[in-house]
Design an enzyme around this catalytic site. Sequence first.
Site, PDB file in Angstrom:
ATOM      1  N   LYS A   1      -1.530  -0.855   1.212  1.00 46.78           N
ATOM      2  CA  LYS A   1      -2.847  -1.116   0.636  1.00 46.78           C
ATOM      3  C   LYS A   1      -3.606  -2.199   1.408  1.00 46.78           C
ATOM      4  CE  LYS A   1      -1.910   0.924  -3.809  1.00 46.78           C
ATOM      5  NZ  LYS A   1      -0.472   1.220  -3.873  1.00 46.78           N
TER       6      LYS A   1
HETATM    7  C1  LIG Z   1       0.038   2.384  -4.305  1.00 41.52           C
HETATM    8  C2  LIG Z   1       1.337   2.759  -3.734  1.00 41.52           C
HETATM    9  C3  LIG Z   1       1.752   4.098  -3.649  1.00 41.52           C
HETATM   10  C4  LIG Z   1       0.924   5.227  -4.210  1.00 41.52           C
HETATM   11  O1  LIG Z   1      -0.275   5.387  -3.520  1.00 41.52           O
HETATM   12  P1  LIG Z   1      -1.467   6.228  -4.201  1.00 41.52           P
HETATM   13  O2  LIG Z   1      -2.622   6.044  -3.304  1.00 41.52           O
HETATM   14  O3  LIG Z   1      -1.662   5.642  -5.551  1.00 41.52           O
HETATM   15  O4  LIG Z   1      -0.983   7.635  -4.276  1.00 41.52           O
HETATM   16  C5  LIG Z   1       2.955   4.353  -3.038  1.00 41.52           C
HETATM   17  N1  LIG Z   1       3.738   3.375  -2.556  1.00 41.52           N
HETATM   18  C6  LIG Z   1       3.389   2.078  -2.629  1.00 41.52           C
HETATM   19  C7  LIG Z   1       4.311   1.045  -2.099  1.00 41.52           C
HETATM   20  C8  LIG Z   1       2.177   1.724  -3.214  1.00 41.52           C
HETATM   21  O5  LIG Z   1       1.819   0.447  -3.283  1.00 41.52           O
END
Ligand SMILES: *Cc1c(COP(=O)(O)O)cnc(C)c1O
Length: 469
Positions: free
Chosen positions: A113
């Site tokens: 993210k």
């Molecule tokens: C947010 C997240 C996901 C899922 O991603 P999405 O965009 O919500 O599908 C998977 N793995 C980790 C470590 C995350 O932080």
Amino acid sequence: MTVYVSTRGRAGRRSFEEVLLAGLAEDGGLFLPESWPRLAEARLAALDGADYPTTTAAVMAPFTRGCFEEAELLALAREAYAGFAHPATAPLRQLDPSLWLLELFFGPTLAFKDFALQLLARLFERVLERRGETITILGATSGDTGSAAIRAIAGRARMRIVILHPAGRVSEVQRRQMTTIEAANVANLAIEGTFDDCQDLVKALFADPEFRAEQKLAAINSINWARIAAQAAYYVYAALRLGGLERPVSFCVPTGNFGDVYAGHVARRLGLPTGRLIVATNENDILARFLATGTYAAGTVVPTSSPSMDIQVASNFERLLFELLDGDGARVAELMARFARERAFTLSPALHARARGLFDGAAADRAATAAEIARWHAATAGTVLLDPHTAVGAAVARRLRGGVAGPLVLLATAHPAKFPDAVEAACGVRPPLPSHLADLFDRPERFGVLPADANAVRDFVRRLPAVPG
Ligand SMILES: *Cc1c(COP(=O)(O)O)cnc(C)c1O
């Protein structure tokens, strides 16, 4: 100018800048470009060998026309990714002859993210300066969005951030990464409920026009189009490194809110030759069940070892729905209203088949996830340590890769040290935090605790000090 419309068809046509600031459309829908821009094949070919910021600027520019020039995007992307702890920013690591790991955890908060949020914070700042405005960013997190967003926004001018997380349902590392940031423009709330409750609260506050205008609410959840566009860059970057213009590359993506894997779809729509896009879920398998049956039905959220995927309402799914329904916003609105009432709807066999043509999917439970961590740890003499989210993807990739021709890239969405308990339980090794976070457990925490009640959250935000202009 790139023009955006709402998936529910009742909002005006918007610019990238407006979409960036608004997050959610005023009719409750999500923004999408009115038509898909394309990157010409020659343009893609020219990106082969380009560094990560250059790839990001080229991938995002078609979506920001009229608001950000490619050169400006490049300058911001250089700054955003300068702090990443790997020279390739998003390195690929080969696991076997046809399987690669795309390591997306070298950003400041150790999860993918950071890619979108480090850039978004800078886009926000530019736009707010131009407009002479301030905003309050309000977001829900299942753990990783909150830490990445807070880290990106802390100390920046013209904005503050309020993040809701489900109390007791995020890892201690995740919580501390949010609650130990000392900045006057950061507020954390632990909500007594699930992530879906947090997300519903955020949606409810955005749906309150008075509050929204008064606070100038902005969203940073993966419903924000700019995040999706920023993430499309690493699909292009990875595919080109594996010769993706000659042999389509497939991706297996640990999925919760359907944002990350949907970004892979955006890269495909932009013109990247793409093999299969595999949706990997944990026991919270609304998307895997939808792909298997055509019925999109929320279950009860089950806490798992991969908490950032403990989601039963995959917000970005609405974007796929809009496309499946050929841009018929009224029908999307109708289905989403039915979903709000009955927690389920079923698509026709033809529409289901269309979705299946675009995505594969399966779920992996806690035991399969732990087994996968242990298996890769043993097979590589301890050099590959998967975090539990990535391990969900690894388990699903193992099941489905027979149906995939060519290279398969598994997205490693978090650093194992972010989820040390689950990793240690699975393979006996406790991954240490990288040095920049080594004192995380000694720093003081700051957060409020509230029930899952929109009025309580509204009052909390109203009592915060004003945002400096
Ligand atoms: C947010 C997240 C996901 C899922 O991603 P999405 O965009 O919500 O599908 C998977 N793995 C980790 C470590 C995350 O932080």
